[in-house]
Write a protein that holds these residues in place. Structure first.
Motif, PDB file in Angstrom:
ATOM      1  N   ILE A  65       0.864  -1.181   0.000  1.00 49.62           N
ATOM      2  CA  ILE A  65       0.000   0.000   0.000  1.00 49.62           C
ATOM      3  C   ILE A  65       0.897   1.225   0.000  1.00 49.62           C
ATOM      4  O   ILE A  65       2.061   1.150   0.393  1.00 49.62           O
ATOM      5  CB  ILE A  65      -0.962  -0.013   1.209  1.00 49.62           C
ATOM      6  N   ILE A  78       0.514   5.131   1.277  1.00 47.14           N
ATOM      7  CA  ILE A  78      -0.325   6.195   1.810  1.00 47.14           C
ATOM      8  C   ILE A  78       0.362   7.551   1.666  1.00 47.14           C
ATOM      9  O   ILE A  78      -0.136   8.551   2.156  1.00 47.14           O
ATOM     10  CB  ILE A  78      -0.723   5.953   3.282  1.00 47.14           C
ATOM     11  N   LEU A  88      13.261   0.496  -0.021  1.00 48.48           N
ATOM     12  CA  LEU A  88      13.074   0.294   1.415  1.00 48.48           C
ATOM     13  C   LEU A  88      12.164  -0.899   1.694  1.00 48.48           C
ATOM     14  O   LEU A  88      12.399  -1.677   2.609  1.00 48.48           O
ATOM     15  CB  LEU A  88      12.485   1.562   2.055  1.00 48.48           C
ATOM     16  N   LYS A  91      13.133  -4.722   3.653  1.00 45.71           N
ATOM     17  CA  LYS A  91      12.050  -5.482   4.288  1.00 45.71           C
ATOM     18  C   LYS A  91      11.293  -4.701   5.357  1.00 45.71           C
ATOM     19  O   LYS A  91      10.974  -5.228   6.413  1.00 45.71           O
ATOM     20  CB  LYS A  91      12.615  -6.769   4.941  1.00 45.71           C
ATOM     21  N   ILE A  92      11.049  -3.418   5.103  1.00 50.90           N
ATOM     22  CA  ILE A  92      10.177  -2.666   6.005  1.00 50.90           C
ATOM     23  C   ILE A  92       8.779  -2.703   5.393  1.00 50.90           C
ATOM     24  O   ILE A  92       8.639  -2.496   4.190  1.00 50.90           O
ATOM     25  CB  ILE A  92      10.628  -1.206   6.153  1.00 50.90           C
ATOM     26  N   PRO A  93       7.743  -2.968   6.193  1.00 51.43           N
ATOM     27  CA  PRO A  93       6.392  -3.020   5.626  1.00 51.43           C
ATOM     28  C   PRO A  93       6.055  -1.718   4.896  1.00 51.43           C
ATOM     29  O   PRO A  93       6.420  -0.636   5.359  1.00 51.43           O
ATOM     30  CB  PRO A  93       5.494  -3.199   6.849  1.00 51.43           C
ATOM     31  N   ILE A 121       3.396  -0.031   4.545  1.00 52.79           N
ATOM     32  CA  ILE A 121       2.567   0.971   5.220  1.00 52.79           C
ATOM     33  C   ILE A 121       3.429   1.835   6.136  1.00 52.79           C
ATOM     34  O   ILE A 121       3.220   3.038   6.269  1.00 52.79           O
ATOM     35  CB  ILE A 121       1.396   0.297   5.993  1.00 52.79           C
ATOM     36  N   VAL A 122       4.474   1.238   6.716  1.00 54.03           N
ATOM     37  CA  VAL A 122       5.369   1.996   7.597  1.00 54.03           C
ATOM     38  C   VAL A 122       6.241   2.947   6.779  1.00 54.03           C
ATOM     39  O   VAL A 122       6.380   4.132   7.100  1.00 54.03           O
ATOM     40  CB  VAL A 122       6.250   1.036   8.418  1.00 54.03           C
ATOM     41  N   VAL A 123       6.818   2.429   5.692  1.00 53.67           N
ATOM     42  CA  VAL A 123       7.673   3.265   4.848  1.00 53.67           C
ATOM     43  C   VAL A 123       6.896   4.470   4.335  1.00 53.67           C
ATOM     44  O   VAL A 123       7.358   5.613   4.403  1.00 53.67           O
ATOM     45  CB  VAL A 123       8.210   2.462   3.646  1.00 53.67           C
ATOM     46  N   LEU A 129       4.127   5.716   5.467  1.00 50.36           N
ATOM     47  CA  LEU A 129       3.708   6.591   6.567  1.00 50.36           C
ATOM     48  C   LEU A 129       4.823   7.584   6.866  1.00 50.36           C
ATOM     49  O   LEU A 129       4.594   8.791   7.015  1.00 50.36           O
ATOM     50  CB  LEU A 129       3.385   5.750   7.805  1.00 50.36           C
ATOM     51  N   GLY A 130       6.065   7.083   6.920  1.00 52.83           N
ATOM     52  CA  GLY A 130       7.208   7.969   7.122  1.00 52.83           C
ATOM     53  C   GLY A 130       7.371   8.914   5.955  1.00 52.83           C
ATOM     54  O   GLY A 130       7.599  10.117   6.116  1.00 52.83           O
ATOM     55  N   MET A 131       7.227   8.369   4.731  1.00 53.72           N
ATOM     56  CA  MET A 131       7.394   9.170   3.528  1.00 53.72           C
ATOM     57  C   MET A 131       6.348  10.271   3.462  1.00 53.72           C
ATOM     58  O   MET A 131       6.618  11.365   2.991  1.00 53.72           O
ATOM     59  CB  MET A 131       7.277   8.236   2.323  1.00 53.72           C
ATOM     60  N   LEU A 132       5.145   9.963   3.945  1.00 55.89           N
ATOM     61  CA  LEU A 132       4.068  10.959   3.989  1.00 55.89           C
ATOM     62  C   LEU A 132       4.521  12.188   4.759  1.00 55.89           C
ATOM     63  O   LEU A 132       4.395  13.319   4.284  1.00 55.89           O
ATOM     64  CB  LEU A 132       2.837  10.326   4.658  1.00 55.89           C
ATOM     65  N   ILE A 161      -6.861   5.613  -2.510  1.00 59.03           N
ATOM     66  CA  ILE A 161      -6.987   4.245  -2.009  1.00 59.03           C
ATOM     67  C   ILE A 161      -8.444   3.800  -2.066  1.00 59.03           C
ATOM     68  O   ILE A 161      -8.754   2.668  -2.475  1.00 59.03           O
ATOM     69  CB  ILE A 161      -6.452   4.146  -0.559  1.00 59.03           C
ATOM     70  N   ILE A 182      -7.575  -5.684  -0.854  1.00 56.73           N
ATOM     71  CA  ILE A 182      -6.499  -5.170  -0.019  1.00 56.73           C
ATOM     72  C   ILE A 182      -5.561  -6.302   0.386  1.00 56.73           C
ATOM     73  O   ILE A 182      -4.442  -6.088   0.807  1.00 56.73           O
ATOM     74  CB  ILE A 182      -7.087  -4.450   1.207  1.00 56.73           C
TER      75      ILE A 182
END
Lengths: 329, 457
Positions: free
Chosen positions: B208, B210, B254, B259-261, B263-265, B267-270, B389, B399
């Motif tokens: 995903i 975001i 990344l 191997k970072i999920p 959604i986490v990557v 979220l940080g990128m957001l 989304i 999803i």
């Protein structure tokens, strides 16, 4: 001989290493370093007054982040918390200011609405099997829409003096909401660590089908934590309104991402099955202090979100690296 | 090859409609608008009927849709169920014209009903037959051709929802169907639909993104700044695509290699992208781009460019996903990552590729967004990423990965904007629009889910 080594109780040094290199340990070290650096850069940072004030500001996200930790541990997610906060805030204003109900009753009703909003999420997630991400994405739009429709862009102000105690007052030297958050955090940590409910959440996250086949009440527990999430969002709404003394329908938008960031930074696996309340709390404090410290150093608040985003990715990266090394050894 | 009579029917119907439209005794009165076409000449002089709806075009659309479906059905016999559905859509369009016509006719209390030409009745009959087509039993596999199979996949469910919306809102306010408004509806969410193509691919592989809202905002500003800074217009259009691909590559790296999920990557990128955007623009709008820059305001052949981009890119992407090796590999990766790996696909490379593609589509969306108005706002519309989304998810992209099409995503993006626009036309208070939208999203998602559950049984 190797079997002997396994049986032997871990030496203090090994124990220390386990604690230090755990997710929370690493995060705590990062936190200490960040605080040290920030305190060295600005005199105003490491004062009780400033720190307590930061505690006041982070409590709303914190309250929401607690159930979020539960939910993410089960492999779910709740994107609707910000909208529930907005809906509850608007209802608080409309029920009190518009309908003239006594404020005490209104507060109870608002908390009830929060629980119902959470239960509605849970109902379709559990009964129909909608993936949590999609369900709460839909209710994110729905609840925010209800908030906008009910408020019609009016804001309600002029609350009685006693109501401001929640958001602006102190209890035993601590800001009221910080005290509330600490109590809730301890409760949540105990529930997660030491109760059947808590352990069941991990089981659901690791293997939902297995959990169900083991006879665990998966549906009931999920309903419970989503309702808890709604309740905390409603509580955060009351505190928010009390702190800023007005209600608006766009309150709390983006709150869900702040809460998820704190939870994920705290080492809770987004895939479920792993995580702790302690980690979430450290993640939360880290983000808040970074924001504040950088602002005091003269960095604009917009630049701080870059640092926090980088921090989020880096922290996970470092942690992944260390956990892999440990697993390898 | 044996051709069954039923599969010829849509072709006959479509051709019949065209013939009827042009040769039957219809009278077009330009001063009254084309929707008066269903009158014969009687009592024309005191005709006060006025419709803003470009109603007669619905007949042409219906005829074209039916004809295309018919030809398609002749060449692909196995798709007869889909042909029946499309033919019915054509029929609904034709019938809708008459509904619109009757409503305003009654309002004006005219006296032409008896005088209406033979064309009226023929068309009405054709429309009815086209709708019936769907319910007609088929000799081969009769049980499958009931009306309920119309909702066989999310795309056709959305088409049905769209038609229902257009008919009901059009009946209560015919202005909703005016050409200008229809184009507005299609145009308004076009850049969201383009971004949803990339998002659909990302979700199909089980990831995903975001951060796409902030990315579009940032790329739009880059594009605008370049145009203001006297860079050639082509550069201002293409740089966002490459920067988008670069950001996509970073996210992909990344996710895939570290191997970072996702959604986490993202979220940080957001946070990172949003921060960069705010610092860089310091809240200033970008204006004063050269005249040639406004790509999204062009109207080749009378059709706004965003619509062309949306439809063209969606069709290309749909075909590419369906038939190319890489496209199939995305589905394989999302459906079962382990099986894909064992079949010789490199999951890490595929993940990289899908995020780079997503960045390119975000770049195209950004250019469309940047050029649609004369100013570029410093921040993208709030929760743009959620709209993107939502489009993908409502369009039937699972999803959990491995399922869904970009056509569904485009239709969903159109549906979302139709709802928004339609609410205004039926006088729903603007404050309640988002609530209605949220409710409808919920309903579509539920329909999708209930259908999938039923298919599994």
């Amino acid at each position: 001989m190797s079997s002997d080594a396994q049986i032997r109780a871990p030496s203090p040094i090994q124990r220390l290493r386990t604690v230090l290199f755990s997710q929370e340990g690493i995060l705590f070290l990062i936190l200490v370093v960040v605080v040290a650096v920030l305190a060295g850069r600005s005199d105003a940072f490491f004062t009780p007054r400033n720190l307590l004030n930061q505690g006041r500001l982070m409590s709303e996200v914190g309250l929401v982040a607690l159930p979020m930790t539960f939910i993410i541990i089960t492999g779910g997610i709740d994107l609707s918390v910000g909208s529930i906060l907005g809906l509850c805030a608007v209802l608080l204003g409309v029920l009190w200011g518009g309908l003239g109900l006594p404020l005490g009753l209104v507060l109870v009703l608002v908390l009830l609405v929060g629980v119902l909003a959470g239960l509605f999420n849970a109902l379709l997630i559990v009964r129909v099997g909608v993936p949590p991400l999609i369900m709460t994405l839909a209710t994110l739009a729905l609840y925010r829409g209800l908030a906008q429709g009910i408020s019609e862009a009016r804001s309600v102000t002029g609350y009685p003096e006693w109501f401001f105690r929640f958001g602006q007052g102190n209890v035993a030297g601590l800001p009221t909401q910080l005290g509330l958050f600490i109590v809730m955090a301890i409760l949540a940590a105990v529930v997660l660590r030491s109760t059947t409910l808590g352990r069941t959440l991990y089981a659901i996250g690791n293997n939902p089908v297995g959990a169900r086949f083991s006879g665990l009440p998966v549906g009931r527990n999920l309903a419970l934590i989503y309702a808890f999430s709604g309740l905390m969002a409603a509580l955060a709404a009351i505190i928010f309104v009390s702190r800023v003394t007005t209600t608006r329908s766009d309150m709390g938008s983006g709150l869900e991402l702040d809460a998820i960031a704190a939870v994920v930074l705290g080492g809770t696996s987004i895939f479920g099955g792993k995580g702790s309340i302690l980690g979430t709390v450290i993640g939360l404090v880290l983000i808040q202090l970074l924001k504040n410290g950088l602002a005091l150093m003269g960095v604009t608040s917009d630049a701080t979100i870059i640092v926090i985003g980088t921090m989020l990715i880096l922290a996970i990266l470092v942690n992944n690296f260390i956990q892999n090394r440990r697993a390898g050894i | 090859m044996r051709v069954s009579p039923l599969s010829v029917l849509p072709v006959v119907l479509g051709a019949g409609l065209f013939v009827a439209y042009w040769f039957l005794p219809f009278v077009t009165q330009p001063e009254l608008g084309p929707s008066t076409a269903a009158f014969v000449s009687a009592d024309r002089d005191n005709n006060v009927l006025e419709l803003e709806t470009d109603g007669a075009q619905l007949i042409l659309f219906g005829a074209a849709v039916t004809l295309i479906a018919g030809v398609w059905g002749l060449t692909n016999a196995q798709h007869s169920r889909a042909v029946a559905a499309v033919t019915a859509v054509g029929g609904v369009l034709v019938l809708e014209y008459f509904a619109v016509f009757f409503l305003s006719y009654r309002r004006d209390e005219g006296t032409y009903l008896a005088a209406m030409g033979v064309g009226f009745w023929i068309m009405l009959a054709l429309g009815a037959v086209m709708v019936l087509q769907l319910a007609l039993p088929r000799p081969q596999v009769p049980a499958e051709y009931r009306l309920s199979t119309l909702l066989a996949n999310q795309e056709s469910a959305i088409v049905v929802a769209l038609v229902v919306l257009f008919v009901t809102i059009g009946l209560s306010n015919p202005r909703f169907l005016a050409e200008r408004n229809l184009l507005d509806i299609l145009q308004g969410n076009a850049y969201v639909a383009v971004a949803a193509i990339g998002m659909s691919m990302v979700i199909i592989t089980g990831n995903i993104d975001i951060s796409v809202g902030s990315l579009i905002g940032l790329l739009a500003i880059i594009s605008g700044r370049l145009a203001v800074g006297d860079a050639p217009v082509v550069v201002a259009w293409t740089v966002p695509l490459t920067v988008g691909a670069g950001v996509g590559a970073l996210i992909g790296w990344l996710v895939a290699y570290l191997k970072i999920p996702s959604i986490v990557v993202t979220l940080g990128m957001l946070s990172i992208l949003k921060g960069v955007l705010i610092i860089w623009t310091s809240g200033q709008r970008v204006t004063g781009m050269p005249e040639a820059y406004y790509l999204a305001q062009w109207r080749p052949l009378g059709i706004p460019t965003p619509i062309l981009f949306m439809v063209g890119l969606t069709l290309l992407a749909a075909l590419w996903l369906r038939y190319s090796g890489l496209g199939r590999a995305f589905y394989a990766l999302g459906g079962n990552a382990e099986a894909a790996r064992l079949s010789g696909f490199s999951g890490t490379r595929l993940t990289m590729q899908v995020f780079i593609l997503n960045g390119v589509f975000a770049g195209i969306a950004a250019v469309l967004y940047a050029t649609q108005l004369n100013v570029i706002q410093p921040t993208p519309p709030t929760s743009l990423e959620l709209f993107v989304i939502t489009s993908a998810v409502v369009g039937g992209v699972s999803i959990l990965g491995g399922k869904g099409t970009v056509i569904g995503a485009m239709l969903a993006a159109i549906l979302l904007n139709t709802i928004r626009s339609g609410m205004i036309f039926v006088n729903v208070s603007p404050f309640w629009i988002q609530a209605v939208q949220g409710l409808l999203i919920l309903v579509t998602v539920l329909i999708d889910l209930v259908r999938r559950n039923r298919q599994m049984l």
